[in-house]
Design an enzyme around this catalytic site. Structure first.
Site, short mmCIF file in Angstrom:
data_model
loop_
_atom_site.label_atom_id
_atom_site.label_comp_id
_atom_site.label_asym_id
_atom_site.label_seq_id
_atom_site.Cartn_x
_atom_site.Cartn_y
_atom_site.Cartn_z
CE LYS A 1 42.98 52.79 19.29
NZ LYS A 1 41.54 52.55 19.07
CG ASN B 1 42.28 57.29 16.51
OD1 ASN B 1 42.31 58.51 16.59
ND2 ASN B 1 41.47 56.64 15.69
CG ASP C 1 39.24 55.10 18.07
OD1 ASP C 1 39.30 54.78 16.86
OD2 ASP C 1 40.07 54.70 18.91
NE ARG D 1 43.05 47.02 36.92
CZ ARG D 1 43.60 45.99 36.30
NH1 ARG D 1 43.27 44.76 36.62
NH2 ARG D 1 44.51 46.19 35.35
#
Length: 302
Positions: free
Chosen positions: A83, A104, A123, A175
């Protein structure tokens, strides 16, 4: 650059008609229910000769696979881990894909050397569509478990539902900057916190979206249940649908919706983008459930 208008009924994004090909790509992908749902939509809309398959494709293989898709291809559905890997391979993104950095769905526009690969994100539509029937009002506080691509789409979906404050519980906050970035673009204040605060945060939330893989949130289940007391006031969407219920869903003391409903809703958007016609969610839901029953019946008892 403005988004292209939708293609006419029975045509893909490049306007071509006649039998076309489509597929879901990912690794692993054998479990996908997308073929059953898309094929049901083709049958209902009399798209004779259209095919939709599942193909095992890794990140390293994706550029070659995408380049090999000729004019007979109407579209691709992408699941993990593709993705984000697909982004540099595309010519244009729709508004949602641009805001989230997650794609997607791939379709094409134009012909020959002018043919362009277009990326979309359904999504967000899927998450919002799965949650909205259970919400009486715009959620004030949303909680997202997980910082991957689906977590980013969950933040954007909560924004579309009117939520303006989200706590994202992630394993590595340093992250997970993409969640804060999509929040800033969507008008949502996103706070990144470690999983350790899950119990108290989920108990206070109006909506919780767990994007953790199967089993990953199991360790939180007992703690989350204990923090809620007799009930949770918020709605839980767990994007996992097999096995079901997850430990978190079973422990939740309030309204719950599983990831199958998200899958149905995002597939409605994908079929619309690839074919130009929108199928009924009920049609796709029944096709997916029928495929789940078929697989269950074909699995030897242990």
């Amino acid at each position: 650059m403005t988004d292209a208008p939708p293609p006419p009924p029975g045509a893909s994004a490049d306007g071509a008609r006649g039998p076309r090909r489509a597929a879901v790509l990912g690794s692993p992908v054998a479990h996908s229910l997308s073929p059953a749902m898309h094929r049901a939509a083709y049958a209902a809309k009399a798209l004779d000769g259209w095919t939709y398959d599942a193909r095992e494709v890794t990140e390293a293989e994706l550029p070659g696979v995408l380049a090999a898709c000729g004019p007979e291809w109407a579209g691709l559905s992408l699941t993990m881990p593709l993705k984000r890997a697909v982004l540099p391979l595309l010519d244009e993104l729709d508004d949602v894909a641009r805001a989230t950095g997650v794609v997607n769905t791939v379709t094409w526009r134009g012909e020959g050397a002018a043919r362009e690969a277009l990326g979309a994100n359904t999504d967000v539509e899927g998450i919002a569509g799965a949650l909205s029937p259970l919400l009486a009002a715009a959620p004030r506080l949303g909680v997202v478990l997980g910082g991957g691509a689906t977590g980013v789409s969950a933040v954007a979906a909560l924004a579309s539902l009117g939520c303006r404050r989200v706590v994202a519980l992630v394993r590595s906050p340093e992250r997970a900057a993409a969640l804060s970035e999509v929040g800033a673009r969507s008008g949502v204040a996103v706070a990144l916190e470690p999983f350790a605060g899950a119990a108290a945060r989920t108990a206070a939330a109006d909506v919780v979206v767990s994007t953790a893989p199967a089993g990953a949130a199991d360790v939180l289940a007992a703690e989350v249940a204990a923090a809620a007391g007799e009930e949770h006031r918020g709605v839980l969407l767990d994007v996992v649908y097999d096995p079901w219920p997850t430990a978190l869903a079973a422990a939740w003391r309030g309204p719950v919706v599983d990831g199958f409903e998200m899958l149905v809703r995002q597939a409605v958007g994908q079929v619309r983008l690839m074919t130009g016609v929108a199928p009924s969610p009920d049609l796709l839901r029944e096709a997916g459930l029928a495929e789940r029953r078929r697989r269950a019946a074909a699995t030897p008892a242990r």
